[in-house]
Write a protein that holds these residues in place. Structure first.
Motif, PDB file in Angstrom:
ATOM      1  N   UNK A  84      36.300  59.215  38.867  1.00  0.00           N
ATOM      2  CA  UNK A  84      36.095  57.882  38.291  1.00  0.00           C
ATOM      3  C   UNK A  84      35.205  57.044  39.201  1.00  0.00           C
ATOM      4  N   UNK A  85      34.584  56.051  38.611  1.00  0.00           N
ATOM      5  CA  UNK A  85      33.814  55.096  39.410  1.00  0.00           C
ATOM      6  C   UNK A  85      34.772  54.446  40.409  1.00  0.00           C
ATOM      7  N   UNK A  86      34.268  53.946  41.527  1.00  0.00           N
ATOM      8  CA  UNK A  86      35.160  53.406  42.568  1.00  0.00           C
ATOM      9  C   UNK A  86      36.154  52.360  42.074  1.00  0.00           C
ATOM     10  N   UNK A  87      35.713  51.439  41.235  1.00  0.00           N
ATOM     11  CA  UNK A  87      36.633  50.399  40.776  1.00  0.00           C
ATOM     12  C   UNK A  87      37.729  50.972  39.885  1.00  0.00           C
ATOM     13  N   UNK A  88      37.368  51.906  39.009  1.00  0.00           N
ATOM     14  CA  UNK A  88      38.353  52.530  38.128  1.00  0.00           C
ATOM     15  C   UNK A  88      39.304  53.420  38.925  1.00  0.00           C
TER      16      UNK A  88
END
Length: 181
Positions: A84-88
């Motif tokens: 996942x993307x870092x924020x997710x």
């Protein structure tokens, strides 16, 4: 009790293991040998994460093995999980970390947390339903309620109670007349 950084690392590994093992289990539903291999890998990772202190290097090795397996066998599969993307990834890991932290708290603390959480929810909803609440105050209510919830997530009851008192102060302030938009 484990430190927050250790809990976060365990949560990251657990999240990746759950996602990858679920995908592999789906793909290997009819293959008993693969299911046995998967069960062995997951059990090894769980054992490493459950050790006191957790052996994060061994758990990471199991995660790497699951990643290699998924990449080798199903690189082009449309549902193969990708990181996942870092924020997710942080949002997902935070959910795991909350559960791990909560499980380590003494029962009396967990029971007290339930009462504080209920108090927060009641006060938050009462403030949100307050007629004539201006936009800036409403934003402040959401922000301070979020801080109280975060304190509860971390098991910091005093901070949560302090933020609830602050929430009451924010909600009782005179409207500033600001408008959203």
């Amino acid at each position: 009790m484990a430190g927050l950084y250790e809990i976060w690392q365990r949560a990251e590994a657990s999240r990746r293991i759950d996602v990858l093992s679920g995908f592999i289990a789906m793909c290997e539903a009819g293959n008993d040998d693969a299911r046995i291999r998967l069960a062995r890998l997951v059990a090894g990772a769980d054992k490493a994460l459950s050790a006191s202190p957790p052996d994060l290097d061994i758990a990471s090795g199991y995660v790497d093995e699951l990643v290699r397996w998924a990449d080798t066998e199903w690189a082009d599969h449309p549902y193969r999980p990708v990181e996942a993307r870092p924020d997710e990834a942080d949002r997902q890991t935070r959910d795991y970390a909350k559960d791990l932290r909560y499980a380590e708290l003494p029962v009396l603390v967990r029971e007290e947390m339930v009462g504080i959480e209920l108090s927060l929810e009641v006060r938050f909803l009462a403030l949100c339903c307050q007629p004539g609440l201006d936009c800036r105050t409403r934003q402040d209510v959401f922000y301070v309620a979020g801080r109280a919830a975060m304190a509860l997530d971390l098991g910091h009851l005093e901070a949560a109670e302090r933020e609830i008192r602050r929430l009451e102060q924010v909600g009782s302030a005179e409207p500033q007349g600001s408008h959203c938009g």
